[in-house]
Each structure stands twice: as structure tokens, then as C-alpha cells.
Design an enzyme around this catalytic site. Structure first.
Site, short mmCIF file in Angstrom:
data_model
loop_
_atom_site.label_atom_id
_atom_site.label_comp_id
_atom_site.label_asym_id
_atom_site.label_seq_id
_atom_site.Cartn_x
_atom_site.Cartn_y
_atom_site.Cartn_z
N GLN A 67 -19.46 88.73 87.17
CA GLN A 67 -18.11 89.00 87.67
C GLN A 67 -17.06 88.89 86.58
O GLN A 67 -15.89 89.24 86.80
CB GLN A 67 -17.77 88.04 88.80
N CYS B 283 -16.23 86.96 93.37
CA CYS B 283 -17.56 86.46 93.73
C CYS B 283 -17.96 86.87 95.14
O CYS B 283 -19.13 87.15 95.42
CB CYS B 283 -17.62 84.96 93.57
N HIS C 186 -16.48 79.16 96.05
CA HIS C 186 -17.25 80.16 95.32
C HIS C 186 -18.33 80.74 96.23
O HIS C 186 -19.01 80.01 96.96
CB HIS C 186 -17.88 79.53 94.08
N ASN D 99 -26.40 83.60 91.43
CA ASN D 99 -24.99 83.51 91.07
C ASN D 99 -24.53 84.84 90.46
O ASN D 99 -25.34 85.76 90.26
CB ASN D 99 -24.77 82.35 90.09
#
Length: 383
Positions: free
Chosen positions: A131, A137, A278, A298
Site C-alpha cells: 500500500q 489497507c 489496520h 498484510n
């Protein structure tokens, strides 16, 4: 006395040289450039403090006192406050007019789901993305869940467009592009426009832009008819969903040094609390060294953590808040290919929520017809 001072001075010089070398290596590796000497001095100070924290933590890891290790990475010149502001983008609040539009996930306590699963090994997970400096995110988490469901529905793994969500799923859905958003609202947007484009046709830019959605470029099979929200703080429900449905969007508290400088192992940090900031993607779960864990994808690139992934402790009071807001989309193709069960469930027993394939209905119906035919034949021979 002079000898002692000489030895101490040599040690201090060696340490200083070591930090300088590490600093130069860090800048070269991560292509860091600073606007002024004063800014670089400040960044070096933060870097030095982070190195100290890494060394102290990893000493505990070597003794078996903690279950994960830290390392210097691209975030090593950021304070924890700067890190939190730069990379977190999950927004807890959403417009009241769009809340609770999704289905609630229910599951049976007798439902058979695997003790461990990794959807990467089944081909349902795309490569780790980055990102960059965009707090988008939520869009990466949403596309990850979409990619998994699209794979299950079509057998094809297609990397979907985060940029479309950032540019187009905006204020009307409570999302703010690179300033944060929420996965359920991304699913709602995809439902409203009839699908989502691929990353190839609408590539990621790392910043907000004008919406360039093209209905003619929608990925086949990506039409969403709804989304499902899991019960809050229910890790068993999340296990059931991941074990039977596929990758699931979740939110975590990532504004901690443990996340910032994570290298590997199972995150059991009690410092991870309920203040979610997040969005990530759960792609599996397992157990190692008597510790249950989630496998989490992630969006900070493949050099962070375990090749872009982190393992977070499971069944330890909802570590990092991971099971607080799980959700996944429901695709039209899956709904058309499957029919819901109509068998009544006891009121005190949760239902599975997993549809019965249409082939199974034909099998059941054929069995009933066969039984009826045999009964008539037997009845006619008797009378």
C-alpha cells in the site's frame, strides 16, 4: 585508569561505527533520502532507538521469553506515532444508512472444519501487495477476500483493483480513499456497481484519483449480491468461516512496535488492544509449539514480516482485536450454483449458514423417488 578509559573509548567508537554502518546500509537498502541534515539527524536518532529496542526484544526471544522476533525494516526511521499515522487506515465508523446491510454468519458447533488450513496452498491468495504511503489497507483487505471468493467460484485467481475502491468507493460509503475506509462498505460498493475491475486494467497508484470505473471491464464472476459479517470477538466462528468459506477480511491494532518491526514467529503481544486501526486478511490458521495462530496477509510488501505475512496468536483473548470485525463477500455465481438448506434447526442450535450444492439436492430427491417406487412394488405384490 588510562587503560580503562582507552578501552571504553575504543568500545564507544566501535559501537558508533557499527550504528553508522547499519544506518548507511538501511538508507541504501530502502532508498531513503532526507531533505536536510537536521532531518537525517532526527531519523538517525529514531533508527538508533529502534535498533536498541530490537536488540533487547530479540534477547528475550533467544531465551524463549517471547514467541516472535523483530528486525530492522523499511519503517525503522519512523517513531511509533509517525508509523501509526502513515500506514493505518481502518475506519470503525460507517454511514448509518449502510450499516447492517450484510448477512449475519451462523455456524454449527458440529460443523466439520479442518484443524488447520492455508488458502495459499490451495491457490486462492494473490501475491503480497504494498500500500506504500496510502492508508488504503481496507481496499487491500477487501480485494483479498474478493479474490479468494472469486477463486472458489470460478477456479481462477485474479488480482483485483484496490485503486478502483480507493477512487470510486468514497464518501457515499463512508470511505476516504488513502485516508481510510472499511471493507464491508467496499463490498457494498462492488455490489452496487455490478463487480470490480482487475489490477491490470485499473492499476494501483498509491494516491487518490478520479474514478475510472468501466462496466465493460468488470472481471467475470465478480458480481456481489451481499456480504457476511461474523459475530464479534468469536474466534471459533472465524475459524469456521476461514476453514469452510475462504480468506476473511479483518481489522487489527497494528500501531505498535511489535507490528512495525515484526520479523517472524507468533505474535502474542498483550500490547495489542481493541482500538483497531489496520485492515488485513486472514488466509488460514494452524498450531505450532503448542500455540494456536492465525495466518494473516498484510499489505506492506513481501520484505516485511514472514514474506509479507504475520502469524497472530489464536484463542488468546482475541489478540490484536483480530476477531472483532470479520467479514467476507457473497458472489452471485456462488449463490446461483448453490441452494440453501431448508432443514429446520433447533432454536438453541446455531445453523451452519453453508449452502447445500444443487447436485446434492438432486441426489436426495432421486433417493426419495427410488424409495417410493420400491414401496409401491412391494405393496402391489402383497395385495
Amino acid at each position: 585508569m588510562k587503560i580503562v578509559l582507552l578501552i571504553f573509548g575504543c568500545f564507544a567508537l566501535t559501537t558508533a561505527i557499527s550504528i553508522d554502518e547499519q544506518w548507511n546500509t538501511f538508507k541504501a537498502q530502502h532508498k531513503k533520502h532526507y531533505l536536510s541534515a537536521s532531518e537525517e539527524k532526527n531519523r538517525l536518532s529514531i533508527f538508533t532507538e529502534n535498533m536498541k529496542q530490537i536488540e533487547e526484544h530479540n534477547a528475550k526471544f533467544a531465551k524463549g521469553e517471547v514467541t516472535y522476533s523483530l528486525t530492522m525494516n523499511q519503517f525503522g526511521d519512523l517513531s511509533q506515532e509517525e508509523f501509526s499515522a502513515r500506514i493505518t487506515g481502518f475506519k470503525k465508523n460507517s454511514p448509518t444508512t449502510l450499516r447492517n446491510l450484510g448477512h449475519k454468519f451462523t455456524y454449527s458447533l458440529n460443523l466439520n472444519y479442518p484443524d488447520s488450513i492455508d488458502w495459499r496452498n490451495k491457490g486462492a491468495v494473490t501475491l503480497v501487495k504494498n500500500q506504500a504511503n496510502c492508508n488504503g489497507c481496507w481496499s487491500f483487505s477487501a480485494t483479498g477476500a474478493m479474490e479468494g471468493q472469486l477463486f472458489r467460484a470460478t477456479g481462477k485467481l485474479v488480482s483485483l483493483s484496490e485503486q478502483q475502491l480507493i477512487d470510486c468507493s468514497t464518501e457515499a460509503y463512508g470511505n476516504k480513499g488513502c485516508n481510510g475506509g472499511r471493507m464491508e462498505m467496499a463490498f457494498q460498493y462492488i455490489q452496487d456497481v455490478g463487480g470490480i475491475m482487475s489490477e491490470d486494467s485499473y492499476p494501483f497508484l498509491g494516491s487518490d484519483g478520479m474514478c475510472k470505473h468501466s462496466p465493460n471491464s468488470i472481471v467475470n464472476g465478480s458480481k456481489v449480491i451481499s456480504y457476511t459479517e461474523l459475530p464479534q470477538d468469536d474466534e471459533e466462528a472465524l475459524k469456521a468461516a476461514v476453514g469452510t468459506i475462504g480468506p476473511v477480511s479483518v481489522a487489527v491494532k497494528a500501531s505498535s512496535q511489535s507490528f512495525q518491526l515484526y520479523k517472524g514467529g507468533i505474535m502474542t503481544d498483550s500490547g495489542c488492544g481493541p482500538e483497531l486501526d489496520h485492515a488485513v486478511l486472514v488466509v488460514g490458521y494452524g498450531r505450532a509449539s503448542n500455540v494456536d495462530y492465525w495466518i494473516v496477509k498484510n499489505s506492506w510488501g513481501p520484505t516485511w514480516g514472514e514474506k509479507g505475512y504475520i502469524r497472530i496468536a489464536r484463542n488468546q483473548n482475541n489478540t490484536c482485536g483480530l476477531a472483532t470485525y470479520p467479514s467476507f463477500p457473497i458472489l452471485e455465481k456462488q449463490a446461483n450454483d448453490e441452494k440453501p438448506t431448508t432443514t429446520p434447526q433447533p432454536s438453541d442450535q446455531p445453523t451452519t449458514g453453508k449452502p447445500l450444492p444443487s447436485d446434492a439436492w438432486r441426489t436426495v430427491l432421486s433417493g426419495h423417488l427410488l424409495f417410493a417406487t420400491l414401496f409401491l412394488i412391494y405393496f402391489s405384490t402383497k395385495f
